[in-house]
Every structure is written in structure tokens, then in C-alpha cells.
Design a protein around this motif. Structure first.
Motif, PDB file in Angstrom:
ATOM      1  N   VAL A  63       0.841  -1.197   0.000  1.00 48.05           N
ATOM      2  CA  VAL A  63       0.000   0.000   0.000  1.00 48.05           C
ATOM      3  C   VAL A  63       0.875   1.246   0.000  1.00 48.05           C
ATOM      4  O   VAL A  63       1.816   1.347   0.795  1.00 48.05           O
ATOM      5  CB  VAL A  63      -0.914   0.039   1.249  1.00 48.05           C
ATOM      6  CG1 VAL A  63      -1.876   1.219   1.193  1.00 48.05           C
ATOM      7  CG2 VAL A  63      -1.658  -1.262   1.427  1.00 48.05           C
ATOM      8  N   GLN A  74      -7.828   4.758   6.648  1.00 46.59           N
ATOM      9  CA  GLN A  74      -7.763   3.357   6.233  1.00 46.59           C
ATOM     10  C   GLN A  74      -6.668   2.594   6.976  1.00 46.59           C
ATOM     11  O   GLN A  74      -6.669   1.362   6.967  1.00 46.59           O
ATOM     12  CB  GLN A  74      -7.548   3.240   4.724  1.00 46.59           C
ATOM     13  CG  GLN A  74      -8.787   3.515   3.924  1.00 46.59           C
ATOM     14  CD  GLN A  74      -8.616   3.150   2.450  1.00 46.59           C
ATOM     15  OE1 GLN A  74      -7.656   2.503   2.048  1.00 46.59           O
ATOM     16  NE2 GLN A  74      -9.573   3.568   1.644  1.00 46.59           N
ATOM     17  N   LEU A  78      -6.571  -1.409   7.514  1.00 46.91           N
ATOM     18  CA  LEU A  78      -5.410  -2.187   7.095  1.00 46.91           C
ATOM     19  C   LEU A  78      -4.814  -2.946   8.272  1.00 46.91           C
ATOM     20  O   LEU A  78      -4.426  -4.111   8.148  1.00 46.91           O
ATOM     21  CB  LEU A  78      -4.357  -1.282   6.449  1.00 46.91           C
ATOM     22  CG  LEU A  78      -4.735  -0.697   5.095  1.00 46.91           C
ATOM     23  CD1 LEU A  78      -3.782   0.435   4.707  1.00 46.91           C
ATOM     24  CD2 LEU A  78      -4.760  -1.781   4.019  1.00 46.91           C
ATOM     25  N   LEU A  81      -7.119  -5.831   9.082  1.00 40.12           N
ATOM     26  CA  LEU A  81      -6.930  -6.880   8.074  1.00 40.12           C
ATOM     27  C   LEU A  81      -5.662  -7.672   8.373  1.00 40.12           C
ATOM     28  O   LEU A  81      -5.663  -8.911   8.366  1.00 40.12           O
ATOM     29  CB  LEU A  81      -6.847  -6.235   6.686  1.00 40.12           C
ATOM     30  CG  LEU A  81      -6.845  -7.167   5.490  1.00 40.12           C
ATOM     31  CD1 LEU A  81      -8.259  -7.698   5.233  1.00 40.12           C
ATOM     32  CD2 LEU A  81      -6.341  -6.430   4.251  1.00 40.12           C
ATOM     33  N   VAL A  92       1.155  -7.083   5.300  1.00 45.60           N
ATOM     34  CA  VAL A  92       0.831  -5.775   4.732  1.00 45.60           C
ATOM     35  C   VAL A  92       2.121  -4.965   4.787  1.00 45.60           C
ATOM     36  O   VAL A  92       2.776  -4.921   5.830  1.00 45.60           O
ATOM     37  CB  VAL A  92      -0.296  -5.070   5.519  1.00 45.60           C
ATOM     38  CG1 VAL A  92      -0.530  -3.658   4.981  1.00 45.60           C
ATOM     39  CG2 VAL A  92      -1.582  -5.884   5.478  1.00 45.60           C
ATOM     40  N   LYS A 155      -3.741  -0.185  -3.429  1.00 47.34           N
ATOM     41  CA  LYS A 155      -3.370  -1.458  -2.807  1.00 47.34           C
ATOM     42  C   LYS A 155      -3.084  -2.485  -3.897  1.00 47.34           C
ATOM     43  O   LYS A 155      -3.849  -2.621  -4.832  1.00 47.34           O
ATOM     44  CB  LYS A 155      -4.489  -1.945  -1.889  1.00 47.34           C
ATOM     45  CG  LYS A 155      -4.813  -0.951  -0.785  1.00 47.34           C
ATOM     46  CD  LYS A 155      -6.298  -1.002  -0.435  1.00 47.34           C
ATOM     47  CE  LYS A 155      -6.725   0.191   0.354  1.00 47.34           C
ATOM     48  NZ  LYS A 155      -7.166   1.311  -0.494  1.00 47.34           N
ATOM     49  N   PRO A 174     -10.350  -1.706   3.215  1.00 47.93           N
ATOM     50  CA  PRO A 174      -9.612  -2.908   3.601  1.00 47.93           C
ATOM     51  C   PRO A 174     -10.495  -4.052   4.107  1.00 47.93           C
ATOM     52  O   PRO A 174     -10.163  -5.217   3.911  1.00 47.93           O
ATOM     53  CB  PRO A 174      -8.676  -2.417   4.703  1.00 47.93           C
ATOM     54  CG  PRO A 174      -8.517  -0.955   4.444  1.00 47.93           C
ATOM     55  CD  PRO A 174      -9.847  -0.515   3.907  1.00 47.93           C
ATOM     56  N   ARG A 175     -11.589  -3.752   4.761  1.00 49.39           N
ATOM     57  CA  ARG A 175     -12.414  -4.800   5.361  1.00 49.39           C
ATOM     58  C   ARG A 175     -13.803  -4.818   4.751  1.00 49.39           C
ATOM     59  O   ARG A 175     -14.365  -3.797   4.399  1.00 49.39           O
ATOM     60  CB  ARG A 175     -12.569  -4.560   6.881  1.00 49.39           C
ATOM     61  CG  ARG A 175     -11.299  -4.579   7.706  1.00 49.39           C
ATOM     62  CD  ARG A 175     -10.545  -5.896   7.678  1.00 49.39           C
ATOM     63  NE  ARG A 175     -11.297  -7.064   8.051  1.00 49.39           N
ATOM     64  CZ  ARG A 175     -11.384  -7.564   9.274  1.00 49.39           C
ATOM     65  NH1 ARG A 175     -10.774  -7.000  10.266  1.00 49.39           N
ATOM     66  NH2 ARG A 175     -12.081  -8.658   9.495  1.00 49.39           N
ATOM     67  N   GLU A 180     -10.939  -7.620   0.850  1.00 46.45           N
ATOM     68  CA  GLU A 180     -10.837  -8.684   1.855  1.00 46.45           C
ATOM     69  C   GLU A 180     -11.158 -10.045   1.231  1.00 46.45           C
ATOM     70  O   GLU A 180     -10.491 -11.038   1.533  1.00 46.45           O
ATOM     71  CB  GLU A 180     -11.752  -8.421   3.050  1.00 46.45           C
ATOM     72  CG  GLU A 180     -11.551  -9.425   4.169  1.00 46.45           C
ATOM     73  CD  GLU A 180     -12.267  -9.058   5.450  1.00 46.45           C
ATOM     74  OE1 GLU A 180     -11.960  -9.684   6.483  1.00 46.45           O
ATOM     75  OE2 GLU A 180     -13.114  -8.140   5.455  1.00 46.45           O
TER      76      GLU A 180
END
Length: 188
Positions: A63, A74, A78, A81, A92, A155, A174-175, A180
Motif C-alpha cells: 500500500v 484506512q 489495514l 486486516l 501488509v 493497494k 480494507p475490510r 478482503e
């Protein structure tokens, strides 16, 4: 390809590019994909990180981040996640960048936003370019494979073999959405 040409390509770090995936180690384990055959300095540190050590055999979400962007919140998603899927093999990697003039000039201030304000525990690299000829080596490869980021918090989902599966825009949360679901599928 001749054995000599293959050996030369591997010595130059090009084996995975020529074979269309990572070279295989002698024991059958995946070798580090060319995309991550680099070191990067950690955010607000003098310590370098071996990206191969962080990513080999993992699904990676790369990212490009910025501390003063409307998408900066975010970081929470992240981090969630990362915490949810790290034990299943997700890493990540955050790369702060001032490509869109929304990153702080002081890495200490950037680190505070990431680590203190948002509780980030996933690896964050030092601020670096992510677009154009000056992009860091990871983003040079990502840009060739999937296109340059058009804004902060783009991303890039990379599978365990170093193949870029998908490039998600800044708006991809992210979710709870496509991102995801793609992470879950890559981890299977």
C-alpha cells in the motif's frame, strides 16, 4: 532456455522473471520473488528490512500511504486486516510517499501518525517515491505489472509466488468488501 543462461539469469536476480514466477530453492520451497529482492529502510529508523525475509511464502498487500490524506483513516482497516490474517500468511507493507503532496516532511511525524494515532504494527517503510522513474524498486515492479497508483492508499495484492493478482484503488476499503475477499482467496 539453456542451463547456462538460466544460471546467469538467476545470478542477476532475473530467474523469476524469465520463468514467470519465483525460482525454486533446491529443497522445493519457493524462493524470494524478484519483486521483493530488495532491502528498504524502516520508517523513522536507520534499520534496513530484508523484504525477502518478510514476504517469502506470504501473500502480500502493498500500500502507498500518506499521513495527510482523506484516506489516512484506512490505516485502521489495514491494521485490522493484517491482525486478522497474518497468522494465515498475510503481510501488509506500507510505503509512505509524497507523490501526491500529502505526506509529512518529517518521518518522525509520519511514524507518529502510523504507530501512535492508528496503532499500525504491520511493516512500514521509509518515505519514498512510488511513481515514475524515481519510484522505489518494489513500486517500479508493481507499476510495470499493474499500473501506477493514481492516488494515496492504492493497494496491490501479490500472491505467494510474487504474481500481482490485483491493483485496488484508494476507495477500496480494507475490510468487508472485494479487497478482503481477494485476500481470503489468495490465502487459500
Amino acid at each position: 532456455m539453456s542451463p547456462l543462461r538460466f544460471i546467469l539469469a538467476c545470478a542477476l536476480g532475473l530467474g523469476s522473471l524469465l520463468l514467470g514466477g519465483p525460482a525454486r530453492a533446491a529443497d522445493g520451497e519457493a524462493a524470494c520473488p524478484a519483486l521483493f529482492q530488495h532491502e528498504a529502510r524502516k520508517l523513522h529508523s536507520k534499520e534496513d528490512v530484508d523484504l525477502c525475509a518478510l514476504t517469502t511464502g506470504k501473500v502480500v498487500l502493498v500500500v502507498n500511504t500518506a499521513s495527510q490524506c482523506g484516506f489516512t483513516p484506512q490505516f485502521k482497516g489495514l491494521e485490522a486486516l493484517y491482525k486478522t490474517y497474518r497468522d494465515q500468511g498475510l503481510v501488509v507493507l506500507g510505503f509512505p510517499s509524497d507523490a501526491f503532496r500529502q505526506e509529512l516532511d518529517d518521518e518522525g511525524a509520519t511514524a507518529k501518525v502510523c504507530y501512535v494515532n492508528y496503532g499500525v504494527t504491520f511493516p512500514m517503510m521509509a518515505t519514498s517515491p512510488v511513481r515514475g522513474p524515481d519510484a522505489n524498486p518494489v513500486f517500479q515492479a508493481l507499476n510495470r505489472a499493474a499500473g501506477e497508483p493514481e492516488w494515496n492508499f492504492n493497494k496491490y495484492l501479490v500472491n505467494r509466488d510474487g504474481e500481482v493478482l490485483r491493483h485496488f484503488p484508494s476507495s477500496a476499503k480494507p475490510r468487508g468488501g472485494e479487497l478482503e475477499a481477494a485476500v481470503q482467496a489468495a490465502l487459500r
